[in-house]
Write a protein that holds these residues in place. Structure first.
Motif, PDB file in Angstrom:
ATOM      1  N   VAL A   1       0.910  -1.324  -0.013  1.00 56.69           N
ATOM      2  CA  VAL A   1      -0.028  -0.031   0.024  1.00 56.69           C
ATOM      3  C   VAL A   1       0.615   1.417   0.184  1.00 56.69           C
ATOM      4  CG1 VAL A   1      -2.005  -1.267   1.287  1.00 56.69           C
ATOM      5  CG2 VAL A   1      -0.242  -0.113   2.571  1.00 56.69           C
ATOM      6  N   TYR A   2       0.150   2.455  -0.281  1.00 64.35           N
ATOM      7  CA  TYR A   2       0.825   3.612  -0.073  1.00 64.35           C
ATOM      8  C   TYR A   2       2.028   3.988  -0.770  1.00 64.35           C
ATOM      9  CZ  TYR A   2       1.007   8.148   2.499  1.00 64.35           C
ATOM     10  OH  TYR A   2       0.872   9.537   2.990  1.00 64.35           O
ATOM     11  N   ASN A   3       2.075   3.539  -2.092  1.00 65.42           N
ATOM     12  CA  ASN A   3       3.247   3.663  -3.025  1.00 65.42           C
ATOM     13  C   ASN A   3       4.420   3.078  -2.725  1.00 65.42           C
ATOM     14  OD1 ASN A   3       1.644   5.577  -4.542  1.00 65.42           O
ATOM     15  ND2 ASN A   3       2.193   7.216  -3.024  1.00 65.42           N
ATOM     16  N   THR A   4       4.464   2.077  -1.816  1.00 64.54           N
ATOM     17  CA  THR A   4       5.573   1.514  -1.233  1.00 64.54           C
ATOM     18  C   THR A   4       6.482   0.455  -2.445  1.00 64.54           C
ATOM     19  OG1 THR A   4       4.350  -0.252  -0.199  1.00 64.54           O
ATOM     20  CG2 THR A   4       5.376   1.373   1.182  1.00 64.54           C
ATOM     21  N   ILE A   5       5.833   0.252  -3.372  1.00 62.71           N
ATOM     22  CA  ILE A   5       6.607  -0.520  -4.434  1.00 62.71           C
ATOM     23  C   ILE A   5       7.639   0.458  -5.013  1.00 62.71           C
ATOM     24  CG2 ILE A   5       4.778   0.149  -6.457  1.00 62.71           C
ATOM     25  CD1 ILE A   5       6.819  -3.297  -6.479  1.00 62.71           C
ATOM     26  N   THR A   6       7.512   1.685  -4.829  1.00 62.07           N
ATOM     27  CA  THR A   6       8.484   2.660  -5.712  1.00 62.07           C
ATOM     28  C   THR A   6       9.543   2.727  -4.720  1.00 62.07           C
ATOM     29  OG1 THR A   6       7.335   4.564  -4.509  1.00 62.07           O
ATOM     30  CG2 THR A   6       6.565   4.162  -6.551  1.00 62.07           C
ATOM     31  N   ASN A   7       9.583   2.288  -3.627  1.00 71.14           N
ATOM     32  CA  ASN A   7      10.834   2.195  -2.761  1.00 71.14           C
ATOM     33  C   ASN A   7      12.226   1.368  -3.320  1.00 71.14           C
ATOM     34  OD1 ASN A   7       9.488   3.611  -0.888  1.00 71.14           O
ATOM     35  ND2 ASN A   7       9.369   1.918   0.408  1.00 71.14           N
TER      36      ASN A   7
ATOM     37  N   VAL B   1      14.618  10.207 -17.361  1.00 69.26           N
ATOM     38  CA  VAL B   1      15.414   9.083 -17.963  1.00 69.26           C
ATOM     39  C   VAL B   1      15.503   7.902 -17.001  1.00 69.26           C
ATOM     40  CG1 VAL B   1      17.676   8.444 -18.830  1.00 69.26           C
ATOM     41  CG2 VAL B   1      16.867  10.731 -19.246  1.00 69.26           C
ATOM     42  N   GLU B   2      15.742   7.976 -15.922  1.00 65.42           N
ATOM     43  CA  GLU B   2      16.063   6.931 -15.036  1.00 65.42           C
ATOM     44  C   GLU B   2      14.507   6.498 -14.345  1.00 65.42           C
ATOM     45  OE1 GLU B   2      18.628   5.218 -14.421  1.00 65.42           O
ATOM     46  OE2 GLU B   2      19.840   6.378 -16.146  1.00 65.42           O
ATOM     47  N   GLN B   3      13.423   7.211 -14.540  1.00 63.39           N
ATOM     48  CA  GLN B   3      12.144   6.963 -13.884  1.00 63.39           C
ATOM     49  C   GLN B   3      12.347   7.194 -12.449  1.00 63.39           C
ATOM     50  OE1 GLN B   3      10.063   3.984 -16.877  1.00 63.39           O
ATOM     51  NE2 GLN B   3       9.123   3.688 -15.102  1.00 63.39           N
ATOM     52  N   ILE B   4      13.049   8.306 -12.076  1.00 63.95           N
ATOM     53  CA  ILE B   4      13.218   8.306 -10.451  1.00 63.95           C
ATOM     54  C   ILE B   4      12.701   9.762 -10.330  1.00 63.95           C
ATOM     55  CG2 ILE B   4      14.811   8.908  -8.712  1.00 63.95           C
ATOM     56  CD1 ILE B   4      14.807   5.815  -9.555  1.00 63.95           C
TER      57      ILE B   4
ATOM     58  N   SER C   1      13.335  16.851   4.562  1.00 63.26           N
ATOM     59  CA  SER C   1      13.874  15.650   4.449  1.00 63.26           C
ATOM     60  C   SER C   1      13.397  15.535   2.823  1.00 63.26           C
ATOM     61  CB  SER C   1      12.943  14.739   5.330  1.00 63.26           C
ATOM     62  OG  SER C   1      11.641  14.881   5.024  1.00 63.26           O
ATOM     63  N   SER C   2      13.931  14.292   2.151  1.00 63.98           N
ATOM     64  CA  SER C   2      13.541  13.992   1.055  1.00 63.98           C
ATOM     65  C   SER C   2      13.897  12.313   0.981  1.00 63.98           C
ATOM     66  CB  SER C   2      14.683  14.435   0.073  1.00 63.98           C
ATOM     67  OG  SER C   2      16.198  14.217   0.180  1.00 63.98           O
ATOM     68  N   SER C   3      13.192  11.585  -0.204  1.00 60.27           N
ATOM     69  CA  SER C   3      13.371  10.266  -0.342  1.00 60.27           C
ATOM     70  C   SER C   3      13.198   9.879  -1.805  1.00 60.27           C
ATOM     71  CB  SER C   3      12.224   9.592   0.322  1.00 60.27           C
ATOM     72  OG  SER C   3      11.013   9.982  -0.012  1.00 60.27           O
ATOM     73  N   ARG C   4      13.987   9.013  -2.405  1.00 59.10           N
ATOM     74  CA  ARG C   4      14.014   8.642  -3.634  1.00 59.10           C
ATOM     75  C   ARG C   4      12.971   7.440  -3.978  1.00 59.10           C
ATOM     76  NH1 ARG C   4      19.251   6.913  -5.901  1.00 59.10           N
ATOM     77  NH2 ARG C   4      19.331   5.811  -4.007  1.00 59.10           N
ATOM     78  N   HIS C   5      12.410   7.408  -5.065  1.00 56.74           N
ATOM     79  CA  HIS C   5      11.434   6.565  -5.576  1.00 56.74           C
ATOM     80  C   HIS C   5      11.246   6.104  -6.952  1.00 56.74           C
ATOM     81  CE1 HIS C   5       9.367   7.127  -1.511  1.00 56.74           C
ATOM     82  NE2 HIS C   5       9.614   8.072  -1.877  1.00 56.74           N
TER      83      HIS C   5
END
Length: 255
Positions: free
Chosen positions: A109-115, A175-178, A205-209
């Motif tokens: 849930v909540y977009n966690t596949i993008t981690n 390009v990298e889909q990040i 704060s920031s986080s990459r996905h």
């Protein structure tokens, strides 16, 4: 170990307080209804269970839940809510960690596949879900649709929250889909080395996905031997349309 970024102790301790809206009855009620119906009389496995925002109340609904969580700090917060016999949690990444038994439902849930920051790791996550599902079981993902249509030429950032206590915006590497989610959160405590501003008023704060499109997820599912069953725009079951901001997708493991 995957490329996922780890949640720190400080972030884990703040998580529930900063996600009160996502833990409200208005949000959780439809989520739990949707997942409990798919789990039926079987067991559910939550990838990236975090502090148990969904897993704990789903267990209270009578669904046996097992979790996988990469961050020991997030799992420690969950453990204050429920013991390990009631809701077991394996520490590890959702792309490769295996827990005993079969499940009627695996969910993210909540977009966690993008981690997971590479396509290969996201494909491995689908395969790991399929590995845990019994025949006829379902894999469910909640994920936002990449908001690239809001990017005019030359712009690299899209705001997603502008409120009194929080400013949030995403920047994109096409390009990298990040995407990188940036947060400025109001904090009235003293400034410190954990990202507070000099006046102590905002914490940065920031986080990459790695973002992915619905059609790309369908291909990942096919590679894992799963079949598309349903895609809706929210937990209430609204039709998924061209202007939908997110989707709930369900894939089924063939009998």
């Amino acid at each position: 170990m995957t490329s996922s970024e780890l949640w720190t102790r400080d972030t884990a301790e703040r998580y529930d307080a900063e996600e009160t809206t996502m833990s409200s009855a208005a949000v959780l009620g439809p989520t739990l209804d949707f997942l409990a119906e798919l789990a039926c009389d079987g067991r559910a496995l939550e990838f990236a269970i975090g502090t148990g925002r969904v897993g704990v109340p789903l267990r209270e609904r009578g669904v046996p839940v097992v979790g996988i969580e990469l961050s020991e700090h997030m799992a420690a917060v969950l453990r204050r809510k429920v013991d390990g016999n009631t809701l077991p949690v394996a520490i590890g990444d959702m792309a490769t960690t295996v827990v005993p038994g079969e499940f009627t439902l695996v969910y993210l849930v909540y977009n966690t596949i993008t981690n997971l920051l590479t396509q290969d790791e996201q494909v491995a996550c689908f395969r790991n879900a399929a590995r845990h599902l019994r025949p006829g079981g379902r894999f469910v993902i909640e994920l936002g649709v990449p908001p690239l249509r809001f990017l005019p030429p030359g712009q690299v950032a899209v705001p997603f929250d502008v409120s009194e206590r929080h400013l949030g915006f995403d920047t994109f590497d096409l390009v990298e889909q990040i995407l990188v989610s940036h947060h400025l959160t109001r904090d009235d405590g003293e400034g410190d080395s954990d990202g507070h501003g000099e006046d102590g008023r905002y914490r940065r704060s920031s986080s990459r996905h790695r973002y992915a499109w619905p059609a790309e997820l369908d291909l990942m599912a096919r590679l894992a031997g799963l079949e598309p069953e349903r895609r809706v725009a929210d937990w209430h079951g609204a039709p998924f349309a061209q202007d939908s901001r997110k989707h709930i997708s369900v894939w089924r493991k063939p009998e």
